[in-house]
Design an enzyme around this catalytic site. Structure first.
Site, PDB file in Angstrom:
ATOM      1  N   ARG A 193       0.836  -1.192   0.000  1.00 51.18           N
ATOM      2  CA  ARG A 193       0.000   0.000   0.000  1.00 51.18           C
ATOM      3  C   ARG A 193       0.877   1.250   0.000  1.00 51.18           C
ATOM      4  O   ARG A 193       1.948   1.266   0.578  1.00 51.18           O
ATOM      5  CB  ARG A 193      -0.929  -0.021   1.215  1.00 51.18           C
ATOM      6  CG  ARG A 193      -2.136  -0.914   1.002  1.00 51.18           C
ATOM      7  CD  ARG A 193      -2.785  -1.314   2.290  1.00 51.18           C
ATOM      8  NE  ARG A 193      -1.908  -2.196   3.051  1.00 51.18           N
ATOM      9  CZ  ARG A 193      -2.322  -2.896   4.105  1.00 51.18           C
ATOM     10  NH1 ARG A 193      -3.561  -2.792   4.510  1.00 51.18           N
ATOM     11  NH2 ARG A 193      -1.497  -3.678   4.747  1.00 51.18           N
ATOM     12  N   GLU A 233     -37.401  -8.970  -3.671  1.00 54.95           N
ATOM     13  CA  GLU A 233     -38.280  -9.336  -4.776  1.00 54.95           C
ATOM     14  C   GLU A 233     -39.622  -8.611  -4.776  1.00 54.95           C
ATOM     15  O   GLU A 233     -40.188  -8.341  -5.838  1.00 54.95           O
ATOM     16  CB  GLU A 233     -38.532 -10.849  -4.736  1.00 54.95           C
ATOM     17  CG  GLU A 233     -39.115 -11.315  -3.404  1.00 54.95           C
ATOM     18  CD  GLU A 233     -39.097 -12.822  -3.268  1.00 54.95           C
ATOM     19  OE1 GLU A 233     -39.426 -13.490  -4.260  1.00 54.95           O
ATOM     20  OE2 GLU A 233     -38.750 -13.309  -2.188  1.00 54.95           O
ATOM     21  N   GLU A 291     -27.095  -9.109   7.662  1.00 55.62           N
ATOM     22  CA  GLU A 291     -26.153  -8.463   6.744  1.00 55.62           C
ATOM     23  C   GLU A 291     -26.488  -6.990   6.562  1.00 55.62           C
ATOM     24  O   GLU A 291     -25.600  -6.182   6.296  1.00 55.62           O
ATOM     25  CB  GLU A 291     -26.116  -9.180   5.383  1.00 55.62           C
ATOM     26  CG  GLU A 291     -27.396  -9.100   4.596  1.00 55.62           C
ATOM     27  CD  GLU A 291     -28.405 -10.144   5.036  1.00 55.62           C
ATOM     28  OE1 GLU A 291     -29.569 -10.019   4.622  1.00 55.62           O
ATOM     29  OE2 GLU A 291     -28.051 -11.059   5.785  1.00 55.62           O
ATOM     30  N   ASP A 292     -27.766  -6.603   6.727  1.00 52.89           N
ATOM     31  CA  ASP A 292     -28.126  -5.187   6.665  1.00 52.89           C
ATOM     32  C   ASP A 292     -27.458  -4.415   7.796  1.00 52.89           C
ATOM     33  O   ASP A 292     -26.880  -3.340   7.591  1.00 52.89           O
ATOM     34  CB  ASP A 292     -29.646  -5.022   6.768  1.00 52.89           C
ATOM     35  CG  ASP A 292     -30.400  -5.719   5.647  1.00 52.89           C
ATOM     36  OD1 ASP A 292     -30.174  -6.926   5.447  1.00 52.89           O
ATOM     37  OD2 ASP A 292     -31.206  -5.056   4.981  1.00 52.89           O
TER      38      ASP A 292
END
Length: 693
Positions: free
Chosen positions: A401, A520, A607-608
């Site tokens: 890095r 969905e 996961e939210d």
């Protein structure tokens, strides 16, 4: 007789000249003689350091003392089992726990690349109660020691009164030394690691920004230069501190010291001690440091001091007066942007030096020092992880890095090799849409899913739609999906019917920086999608979504809880219709521990919470809620059991971070001219007011 006296005088004179020549005296003229006597203290110090180096320190490099063949399984760290009759100090216990919880820890010694002792080596002062005696006998009995090869030894204190030289009391051999008060004379370049000296009370976990870390810091504080601490009336480290009273003016420069330390300070005190002690008591240490623009950091008995970490914590620019000290993590941190380093012999020039610095430069230095404190020094966990990352980069030299990764937010600990920290949250002009399908029966032209895909596909910003098909229903044929423009690619992926809703999503390679996730049954229009994406492009480091929730602390149970009540404030937005940067997806996959990711696979909606906490932890900002005109139709918080599960997930992440990074906000983004009497034809997002998107 006189001739003999002359011969004797000539012989003696010649002998004297020869003696002067070989002993360092110089004769520079018949009437002037410049004598440069040898510095006996420097000779003694050089001799001791020379003996120390020859006895305890090989001049190692990674190539000569590190066995890279042991690292074929990657950078894995093994900690020896503890020895029952050897106690561990609280600080060393924190160090070991940080290693245990790191992504590099392994219990399999055969795959270990780096070894850490379970023997406490932090305090190697023979006068200390924490000094472990006969330590070398324990170390030599370790099965994999092998003269210290591929080992790292942590140390905060070395040497003892009166010299305080860097003698650890045992042969470290080929081991990497992670040491506080690291001296230039003993530091092995690109091999050892200089770490900060910290108090026993230094937190194990943490990372929350201090109250001083703000973009509204004043250009200059009450005092220009401040110092409060011990001074030594004798011995090493006394020169600078004993002279501080010369620059103390009781107004803009406060430099006060005390002789009150040690059991026999009264026996050793000088004529100034009483007056110094009285002046010392007039000032509170924390108040002085917080109200000083610059803070002196002179050496103590050892090169480093606690004051270095303390002053950057409180937003005071350190003025370091400690010749020969290798600053903590100096090889990756650019201290020229956050600290002033001076010669301790030029103390009286310090006031003029800090006065010559412009207010803007001082402001930038203060902000940088606070940033470095927050990223690398705010906890034992971060110090340990920074040390391991420095060693890992020496091992993995293919993708090191850059300095910008280390010295700019969010820092190297949270910057993956594939990201540049300066361009980390650069917005993209397109987004990838991900739609999770669990139970929908696809009906051509009339189902929620059909309309959702159609509305997403009509967005001018979408480049790819990924359907994750978890439904037991049969997948529709390709011709049954809505017709999309040539700029949109539709892909359907069948995934196992597992409890995790986004496990596969987090492992997929997303071609855009922006990920727009949908459930969905979400009812959403193209205008709302485009508006949310435009908001995200302006705030690409945050999660932007439609459905929100908040959190609160329960004093009775000492736990964090998620609330599904609709409040004015929120701290999370849900991923049933939200857009976020792919960087957070990468962090979820590569940074979090496996047990946390397993929790996300078992708890719906976890996961939210995880993604929101990661984003807030890095940016220290709240997500952004986009106002919608109705319930989207798929809010995760319907049942008390689901709320309890999300709360459990939140507390798990809080233990991982060491604090709860979520921040509350009342901001709601709304398109201009949303509900008014202006003709809909004149509005940018015309379909937002439509009843049926």
């Amino acid at each position: 007789m006189r001739a003999k006296q002359r011969y004797v005088l000539v012989i003696v004179s010649c002998a004297f000249l020869i003696l002067c020549y070989f002993s360092g005296y110089k004769v520079e003229g018949p009437m002037e003689m410049s004598v440069e006597p040898p510095c006996f203290m420097e000779e003694i110090e050089d001799n001791i350091l020379s003996d120390y180096k020859s006895k305890y320190r090989e001049r190692c490099t990674m190539e000569s003392c590190f066995n890279f063949s042991k690292c074929q399984s990657g950078f894995k760290v093994f900690v020896y089992p503890t020895i029952n009759d050897l106690p561990l100090t609280p600080t060393y216990q924190k160090i070991l726990r940080s290693v245990y919880l790191s992504k590099y820890y392994t219990q399999n010694v055969s795959e270990a690349c780096l070894f850490i002792l379970s023997i406490d080596t932090l305090d190697r002062d023979v006068l200390s109660n924490d000094y472990v005696r006969d330590i070398e006998s324990y170390i030599l009995n370790l099965e994999h020691w092998n003269s210290g090869e591929n080992h790292i030894v942590f140390n905060l204190y070395s040497g003892t009164w009166p010299d305080y030289y860097e003698d650890l009391g045992f042969d470290t051999g080929k081991a990497i030394l992670a040491k506080a008060s690291m001296a230039e004379s003993t530091y092995r370049y690109d091999f050892d690691v200089s770490i900060p000296l910290v108090h026993k009370e230094h937190p194990e976990k943490g990372g929350d920004v201090t109250h001083s870390y703000s973009s509204h810091l004043p250009d200059m504080k009450t005092h220009l230069l401040g110092f409060k601490g011990k001074r030594y009336v004798y011995g090493i480290g006394s020169e600078t501190r004993n002279a501080l009273y010369h620059i103390h003016n009781k107004h803009d420069i406060i430099a006060v010291t005390t002789c009150k330390h040690g059991k026999s300070w009264k026996d050793m005190k000088d004529e100034r001690c009483d007056a110094d002690n009285k002046e010392y008591e007039r000032y509170d240490y924390d108040v002085l440091i917080q109200n000083s623009s610059y803070c002196l950091v002179p050496r103590g008995r050892r090169l480093g001091s606690f004051r270095f970490v303390e002053v950057i914590q409180f937003g005071c620019i350190p003025v370091i007066l400690s010749n020969g000290w290798k600053l903590p993590f100096f090889e990756v941190i650019d201290w020229t942007k956050a600290a002033i380093t001076g010669d301790e012999r030029l103390l009286f020039q310090a006031p003029d030096l800090v006065r010559s610095i412009s207010p803007l430069q001082a402001f930038n230095m203060r902000q940088t020092s606070q940033l470095l404190w927050h990223i690398y020094f705010s906890s034992i966990d971060r110090i340990v992880h920074t040390t391991l990352e420095i060693v890992r980069e020496r091992f993995d030299r293919l993708m090191p890095r850059t300095s910008s990764n280390w010295n700019a937010a969010p820092g190297a600990l949270l910057t993956l090799d594939s990201h540049n920290s300066l361009n980390l949250f650069q917005p993209s002009s397109k987004f990838t849409a991900i739609v999770l399908v669990k139970s929908t029966e696809f009906v051509n032209g009339i189902s929620h899913l059909y309309k959702l895909v159609q509305n997403i596909g009509q967005s001018k910003y979408v480049t790819r739609i990924l359907i994750l098909w978890q439904s037991p229903m049969k997948q529709p044929y390709k011709r049954q999906w809505p017709k999309l423009g040539s700029h949109v690619k539709l892909e359907v992926v069948a995934i196992p019917n597992i409890s995790s809703s986004y496990k596969l999503v987090f492992s997929l390679r997303i071609p855009t920086n922006a990920v727009f996730s949908f459930s969905e049954n979400v009812t959403i229009s193209t205008g709302e999608i485009d508006f949310a994406f435009n908001v995200w492009m302006a705030f690409s480091g945050r999660i932007v979504g439609f459905e929100s929730a908040s959190h609160y602390w329960d004093d009775f149970e000492s736990k964090w809880y998620v609330t599904g009540k609709r409040l004015n404030q929120y701290s999370m937005v849900f991923l049933n219709a939200a857009i976020y940067h792919v960087y957070y997806v990468d962090l979820f996959q590569s940074w979090l521990k496996e047990d946390i990711k397993r929790e996300a696979t078992q708890v719906p909606g976890c996961e939210d919470v995880i993604l929101n906490m990661i984003a807030s932890h890095i940016t220290r900002k709240a997500p952004i809620k986009v106002t919608q005109r109705r319930n989207l139709g798929d809010t995760p918080l319907f049942h008390r059991q689901e709320i309890s599960s999300l709360s459990s997930c939140m507390n798990l992440l809080t233990r991982f971070f060491g604090y709860n990074p979520l921040l509350r906000s009342e901001v709601r983004m709304d398109p201009v001219l949303f509900k008014d009497s202006v003709s809909n034809l004149r509005k940018k997002y015309k379909d937002i007011e439509l009843a049926n998107p």
